[in-house]
Design an enzyme around this catalytic site. Structure first.
Site, short mmCIF file in Angstrom:
data_model
loop_
_atom_site.label_atom_id
_atom_site.label_comp_id
_atom_site.label_asym_id
_atom_site.label_seq_id
_atom_site.Cartn_x
_atom_site.Cartn_y
_atom_site.Cartn_z
N THR A 1 50.16 36.26 41.46
CA THR A 1 49.72 35.69 40.18
C THR A 1 50.17 36.63 39.06
O THR A 1 50.71 37.70 39.31
CB THR A 1 48.19 35.52 40.09
OG1 THR A 1 47.59 36.81 40.11
CG2 THR A 1 47.66 34.66 41.20
N GLU B 1 36.55 31.58 46.68
CA GLU B 1 37.42 32.40 45.85
C GLU B 1 36.68 32.79 44.57
O GLU B 1 36.35 31.93 43.75
CB GLU B 1 38.72 31.67 45.50
CG GLU B 1 39.69 32.68 44.91
CD GLU B 1 40.94 32.08 44.34
OE1 GLU B 1 41.21 30.89 44.61
OE2 GLU B 1 41.63 32.79 43.61
N LYS C 1 36.45 51.73 32.12
CA LYS C 1 35.64 52.80 31.51
C LYS C 1 34.46 53.16 32.42
O LYS C 1 33.81 52.27 32.95
CB LYS C 1 35.09 52.34 30.16
CG LYS C 1 36.17 52.18 29.11
CD LYS C 1 35.58 51.78 27.78
CE LYS C 1 36.71 51.57 26.80
NZ LYS C 1 36.36 50.65 25.73
N ASP D 1 28.31 32.17 37.56
CA ASP D 1 28.37 33.52 38.13
C ASP D 1 28.43 33.44 39.65
O ASP D 1 27.50 32.92 40.30
CB ASP D 1 27.12 34.29 37.67
CG ASP D 1 27.16 35.75 38.08
OD1 ASP D 1 27.87 36.11 39.04
OD2 ASP D 1 26.45 36.54 37.43
N PHE E 1 48.56 38.56 37.31
CA PHE E 1 47.93 39.88 37.33
C PHE E 1 48.72 40.83 38.23
O PHE E 1 48.89 42.00 37.91
CB PHE E 1 46.47 39.78 37.78
CG PHE E 1 45.62 39.14 36.73
CD1 PHE E 1 45.14 39.89 35.67
CD2 PHE E 1 45.33 37.79 36.77
CE1 PHE E 1 44.38 39.31 34.67
CE2 PHE E 1 44.58 37.20 35.78
CZ PHE E 1 44.10 37.96 34.73
N GLU E 2 49.22 40.31 39.33
CA GLU E 2 50.04 41.14 40.21
C GLU E 2 51.36 41.48 39.52
O GLU E 2 51.80 42.63 39.50
CB GLU E 2 50.30 40.41 41.53
CG GLU E 2 51.20 41.22 42.44
CD GLU E 2 51.03 40.90 43.91
OE1 GLU E 2 50.35 39.90 44.23
OE2 GLU E 2 51.56 41.66 44.73
N ASP F 1 38.11 41.94 37.51
CA ASP F 1 38.15 42.77 36.30
C ASP F 1 37.89 44.23 36.70
O ASP F 1 36.88 44.52 37.33
CB ASP F 1 37.09 42.30 35.31
CG ASP F 1 37.33 40.86 34.89
OD1 ASP F 1 38.44 40.56 34.42
OD2 ASP F 1 36.41 40.02 35.07
N ASP G 1 45.35 45.98 41.27
CA ASP G 1 46.44 46.88 40.88
C ASP G 1 45.88 48.11 40.17
O ASP G 1 46.64 48.85 39.55
CB ASP G 1 47.44 46.15 39.96
CG ASP G 1 46.80 45.72 38.65
OD1 ASP G 1 45.56 45.50 38.63
OD2 ASP G 1 47.52 45.60 37.64
C1 LIG Z 1 41.33 39.50 36.07
S1 LIG Z 1 40.89 37.85 36.38
C2 LIG Z 1 41.76 37.46 37.90
C3 LIG Z 1 41.97 36.00 38.09
C4 LIG Z 1 42.60 35.56 39.41
N1 LIG Z 1 41.83 35.98 40.56
C5 LIG Z 1 44.03 35.99 39.54
O1 LIG Z 1 44.32 36.85 40.37
O2 LIG Z 1 44.87 35.46 38.81
C6 LIG Z 1 39.21 38.04 36.92
C7 LIG Z 1 38.40 36.77 36.74
O3 LIG Z 1 37.14 36.92 37.37
C8 LIG Z 1 36.18 36.20 36.61
N2 LIG Z 1 34.87 36.73 36.98
C9 LIG Z 1 34.43 38.00 36.88
N3 LIG Z 1 33.18 38.12 37.37
C10 LIG Z 1 32.81 36.87 37.79
C11 LIG Z 1 31.64 36.34 38.37
N4 LIG Z 1 30.58 37.13 38.65
N5 LIG Z 1 31.60 35.04 38.65
C12 LIG Z 1 32.65 34.23 38.38
N6 LIG Z 1 33.80 34.68 37.83
C13 LIG Z 1 33.88 35.98 37.54
C14 LIG Z 1 36.58 36.46 35.18
O4 LIG Z 1 36.09 35.45 34.32
C15 LIG Z 1 38.11 36.42 35.29
O5 LIG Z 1 38.63 35.14 35.04
#
Ligand SMILES: C[S@@+](CC[C@H](N)C(=O)[O-])C[C@H]1O[C@@H](n2cnc3c(N)ncnc32)[C@H](O)[C@@H]1O
Length: 272
Positions: free
Chosen positions: A250, A104, A183, A156, A252-253, A179, A215
């Site tokens: 979650t 995940e 932009k 990462d 975000f949804e 994310d 979304d």
């Molecule tokens: C918008 S949040 C969504 C969180 C979760 N999946 C949810 O639906 O509630 C996106 C997450 O992805 C993480 N993220 C982005 N790029 C990543 C990467 N390359 N490796 C690990 N985490 C990453 C960010 O830190 C952030 O917490």
């Protein structure tokens, strides 16, 4: 305080590192997890390496539970994962059993991870997240719920896939509400992009699935395009997939729906 790492099976991790850093100015809980500045020539990051603010509950959870559930993608001080002789992840040693493995990516606060892993005890879940408060929250929930089929990687996800995961080793990859980087000049930071998807696809077994949800409509369209263009992936739905019940809702949804945005699922299978 130094503790052995029974969960991850890696070398010893110094847990004092969770509490303080060697930054004499303003040490903060979690500083030891800070991301190093991006080095020259290093691939672009899909996340903001923010400095974390951890409350007492999360600091305590991290300190107590990191050795059991966590490993670092990049930092030996925090404990690297157990590896096989070829240097790739030894998932059987990490989880203490052989089971299909789900990755995940960007698990956020871990809300979806705990629900899915609890409902799916026959598979193991590896959550990878760059942001420390989410990691701390997740390990606290794992402990509270007594879940044994989840481990948590800090760092990462793309680095993990490049350097640690064996090819053909994952049953599924979940990328929920990545994310959106709306932009135009930031689109290159999107995780669902051709090169990243090719990398993730090569970590899947043939028959394994890549499941993305967003979304953000322009990103959903990009997800479909990227999946369609990948020579090793097939989208059995042709377009967006019906929302699968197993993907938990979650914040975000909820936030997207409240703002009147459609939530899209893109699910593809590795076929080559
Ligand atoms: C918008 S949040 C969504 C969180 C979760 N999946 C949810 O639906 O509630 C996106 C997450 O992805 C993480 N993220 C982005 N790029 C990543 C990467 N390359 N490796 C690990 N985490 C990453 C960010 O830190 C952030 O917490």
């Amino acid at each position: 305080m130094t503790a052995a790492r029974p969960g991850a099976g890696a070398g010893a991790a110094t847990l004092d590192a969770v509490r303080t850093s060697d930054d004499p100015a303003t040490p903060r809980p979690g500083d030891a997890f800070r991301h190093a500045p991006k080095a020259e020539g290093e691939p672009i990051r899909t996340f903001h390496p923010r400095r974390a603010t951890l409350g007492e509950r999360r600091t305590d959870a991290l300190e107590r539970l990191w050795p059991r559930y966590g490993f670092s993608v990049h930092d030996p001080e925090l404990g690297l994962p157990p590896t096989r002789p070829d240097g790739t992840l030894d998932a059987a040693a990490l989880f203490g059993r052989e089971a299909p493995l789900v990755l995940e990516i960007g698990s956020g606060m871990g809300d979806a991870t705990v629900v899915m892993a609890a409902a799916d005890p026959g598979r193991d879940y590896l959550a990878v997240e760059a942001h420390l408060p989410g990691i701390a929250n997740l390990v606290a929930m794992l402990d509270e719920q007594g879940l044994t089929n989840v481990r948590v990687a800090h760092g990462d996800a793309l680095d993990l896939a490049r350097r640690v995961l064996a090819p053909d080793s994952l049953d599924a990859v979940h990328v929920y509400f990545p994310d959106p980087w709306p932009k135009a000049r930031h689109h290159k930071r999107r995780i669902i992009a051709p090169a990243h998807v090719a990398l993730l696809r090569s970590s899947l077994t043939v028959g394994g699935t890549l499941h993305c949800a967003t979304d953000w409509e322009p990103y959903a369209e990009q997800m479909l395009e990227v999946v369609d263009a990948d020579p090793g992936l097939t989208n059995p739905h042709g377009g967006y997939a019906p929302r699968p019940e197993h993907r938990p809702v979650t914040r975000f949804e909820r936030r997207g729906l409240a703002a009147g945005r459609a939530v899209r699922d893109v699910i593809a299978t590795r076929t080559a």
